[in-house]
Design an enzyme around this catalytic site. Sequence first.
Site, mmCIF file in Angstrom:
data_model
loop_
_atom_site.group_PDB
_atom_site.id
_atom_site.type_symbol
_atom_site.label_atom_id
_atom_site.label_comp_id
_atom_site.label_asym_id
_atom_site.label_seq_id
_atom_site.Cartn_x
_atom_site.Cartn_y
_atom_site.Cartn_z
ATOM 1 N N HIS A 188 0.825 -1.203 0.000
ATOM 2 C CA HIS A 188 0.000 0.000 0.000
ATOM 3 C C HIS A 188 0.859 1.253 0.000
ATOM 4 C CE1 HIS A 188 -3.902 -1.752 0.207
ATOM 5 N NE2 HIS A 188 -3.489 -2.606 1.135
ATOM 6 N N ARG A 294 -4.974 -4.824 -18.179
ATOM 7 C CA ARG A 294 -4.418 -6.175 -18.389
ATOM 8 C C ARG A 294 -4.920 -7.080 -17.250
ATOM 9 N NH1 ARG A 294 0.233 -3.018 -20.548
ATOM 10 N NH2 ARG A 294 0.964 -4.051 -22.448
ATOM 11 N N ARG A 330 -9.241 -6.262 -20.871
ATOM 12 C CA ARG A 330 -8.852 -7.368 -21.751
ATOM 13 C C ARG A 330 -9.004 -8.678 -20.981
ATOM 14 N NH1 ARG A 330 -2.799 -7.503 -23.884
ATOM 15 N NH2 ARG A 330 -2.274 -7.994 -21.732
ATOM 16 N N GLU A 428 -3.213 -8.107 -32.847
ATOM 17 C CA GLU A 428 -1.791 -8.237 -32.492
ATOM 18 C C GLU A 428 -1.141 -9.424 -33.195
ATOM 19 O OE1 GLU A 428 -1.380 -8.735 -28.225
ATOM 20 O OE2 GLU A 428 -3.183 -9.951 -28.107
ATOM 21 N N ASN A 451 3.051 -4.482 -29.501
ATOM 22 C CA ASN A 451 4.178 -5.247 -28.936
ATOM 23 C C ASN A 451 4.206 -6.638 -29.562
ATOM 24 O OD1 ASN A 451 4.159 -3.008 -27.269
ATOM 25 N ND2 ASN A 451 3.162 -4.076 -25.587
ATOM 26 N N ASP A 452 3.052 -7.304 -29.520
ATOM 27 C CA ASP A 452 3.002 -8.636 -30.121
ATOM 28 C C ASP A 452 2.954 -8.559 -31.640
ATOM 29 O OD1 ASP A 452 3.235 -10.615 -28.126
ATOM 30 O OD2 ASP A 452 1.280 -10.012 -27.337
ATOM 31 N N ARG A 462 10.053 -10.942 -28.577
ATOM 32 C CA ARG A 462 10.134 -9.693 -27.801
ATOM 33 C C ARG A 462 10.876 -9.865 -26.489
ATOM 34 N NH1 ARG A 462 3.744 -8.699 -26.066
ATOM 35 N NH2 ARG A 462 4.496 -7.439 -24.359
ATOM 36 N N CYS A 499 -2.864 0.137 -28.288
ATOM 37 C CA CYS A 499 -2.569 0.036 -26.853
ATOM 38 C C CYS A 499 -1.177 -0.543 -26.587
ATOM 39 C CB CYS A 499 -3.639 -0.761 -26.113
ATOM 40 S SG CYS A 499 -3.728 -2.470 -26.631
#
Length: 541
Positions: A188, A294, A330, A428, A451-452, A462, A499
Site C-alpha cells: 500500500h 491487463r 482485456r 496483435e 508489442n506482439d 520480444r 494500446c
Amino acid sequence: MIVATGKSILNGIAIGKIKIYKAPERTIDSGTAADPSAEAARYEAAVEKAIEQQNELYEKALVSAGEESAAIFETHALMLEDDDLNDSVKEIILGQKKTAEYAVKEGYDNMAEMFRSMDDPYFQARSADIIDLQNTVLDILMGTDSASMQGTEPSILVAEDFAPSETVKLDKSLLLGMITIEGSSNSHTAILARSMNLPTLIQCKEVSDSWDGQMAILDGYNHCVYIDPTKELLEALGKKREEDIKKEALLQDLKGKTNTTIDGKTIKVYANIGGPQDIGAVNQNDAEGVGLFRSEFVYLNSKEAPTEEEQFQAYKLAVESLAPRQVVIRTCDIGADKTIDYMNLDKEENPALGFRAIRICLTRKDFFKAQLRALLRASAYGNLGIMFPMIISVREVVEAKAILEECRKELEAEGKQIGKFELGIMVETPAAVLCADELGEEVDFFSLGTNDLTQYTCAIDRQNAKLEPFSDTHHPAVLRSIQMTIEAGHRHGCWVGICGELGADLSLTETFLRMGVDELSVNPKAVLPLRKQIRSIDLSK
Ligand code: PEP
Ligand code: MG
C-alpha cells in the site's frame, strides 16, 4: 559520500536532509486497573476516535491517491467495529482488571496472531492491519502524536517500513521522498507513493541510523540514494530535478485540455493499467479512460485462480470509480512470458506461439466463464469495454461471443443486472490484420497490440535481448499493418486504437493521426506528454 541501493518506485529525484522516522516507544506495564469500568469506557472512546481518524484518512487518501488506495481505511474502520475484537479487549479489562493500554496490546496481538496463522495470504496480510490499528488506538490512549516524528523541516523520511495510516498522515509539504528497508512494489505504501508522485526507494538494506540529519540525494532513476553527496553530484542532479519540475509544471497545465490538433482533429487518449491499484494514476494524469486493463495481473497477483466474486470486485472498482469514462478490460492474456503455477500449463518449445490467451480461455470454458460473468456483472456499474486478446480468426471471436451470451443468459436468469458495453479484439497477429475486414463485422472496436504485432510480423522474439540489433520498432511492415487495420476497422464501423508501447512513441503520433487512429492508450505517465504532442500537430500542412 555513501551510495546505497534499493528498488525505486518512481522515476524522480529528491534532495534534502534525511530524517530517520522511528515509531514512538509504546511501553506498557503489567497494567492493573484501579477502576476497570472507567478503563472500558476509555477504550470505547479511543476506538470511536480511531474510527473517526480512519474516516478522515479515507477522505484524505481519496483526494490525494484515489479510491483503491483509500479503500484500506474503510476496511480499517470496519475492523475497529469488529465485535470479536472489542469483546476480547473488554474481557481483558473487566475480567482480568487491566488497563485499556494493556488490554489493547494483548487483545490486538491475539487477533493479529490469529490472522497470521491462517492459510489464506489475504487474511495473513490483515495481521499487519491489526497491528497498525493497535498502534493507532494506543497512540490515542497514551496521547502520542506520531505526526511529530516527521519533524518540522522538509526531509527524506527513512523507516523500516510505513504503515498505510502513517503514510497518509504524513505532512506532504514536508515530505521530499521516502526510503524503506522493507516494502514491496505492490504494498500500500508503494501504491500511495506512486499516486502521490513521491520519489521512493524500497528494500534499501544498507540504511543506517547515522544518516539522520545528513544531506542526501534520492535518485529514483538509478535506484539509489547518495548520502553526503559531492558538490558536483548535487549540482548535476539538482539541475535534473529542476528540469523535471519544469516539465511536470508544463504538463500539469495540460490537465483538463482536449487532445486536439491545431487543425481541430480530436482523438481519445486513454491509459493502460494492471489493476484497480492504478486508478489513482489514471486520474492524476487526466486520462480520458482506460484502453487496456491487463486483467491477467488480477490472476498473477493471486495464489490460486481468483473467484468470479473476487474478479467482479476488482473490475467493478475500476469501472465504477472511473465512470462515465470507458474502461476496456482485456480478458485473461496468460501464457508466453506470463505463467502462473496454478494454471498447470505444460512447458512448451515455443510459448509465444503456444497455448496462451484466448486459446486457453476457449479450451478451459469454466475458467473463461468465471471471468466473463464477472465482467458482465461489472458492466452494470459504468462504461465497460470487453476485449479478447491474441485473436487470429473469426471462428474464435464467434465462439467467445457465444460463451459470453451463455453467461449473459445465466446471469439474467439469476436476476443479476447487466449494463451496456462495447466488445472488441486486440489486433496483435498478422492473421488478425489480414482478416480485419471479416473481424470488423463481429465487434465494436479494434485495439492494436503493437508489442506482439511487431514480434509476430517481424519474427522477433520480444523477450530476447540479443535480437535488439535486428529489431526495428518502426518497421514498415508494422506501420502498414496498422494502417490496414485502421482502414478495415473504419469500413465496418469500428473505432480503432493502439494500446501497445508504440502508441506512446511521440515520433509516430503524427503518422498515427494521419492514418486516422481514434484512440491511443499509453502508460499513465505518458498521457500528458502525448496530449502535448497532439496539440502541437497541424494535419492541414
Ligand atoms: C501488445 O501486445 O501490444 C499488448 C498491448 O499486449 P501485451 O504487451 O500485454 O502483450
Ligand atoms: Mg499482446
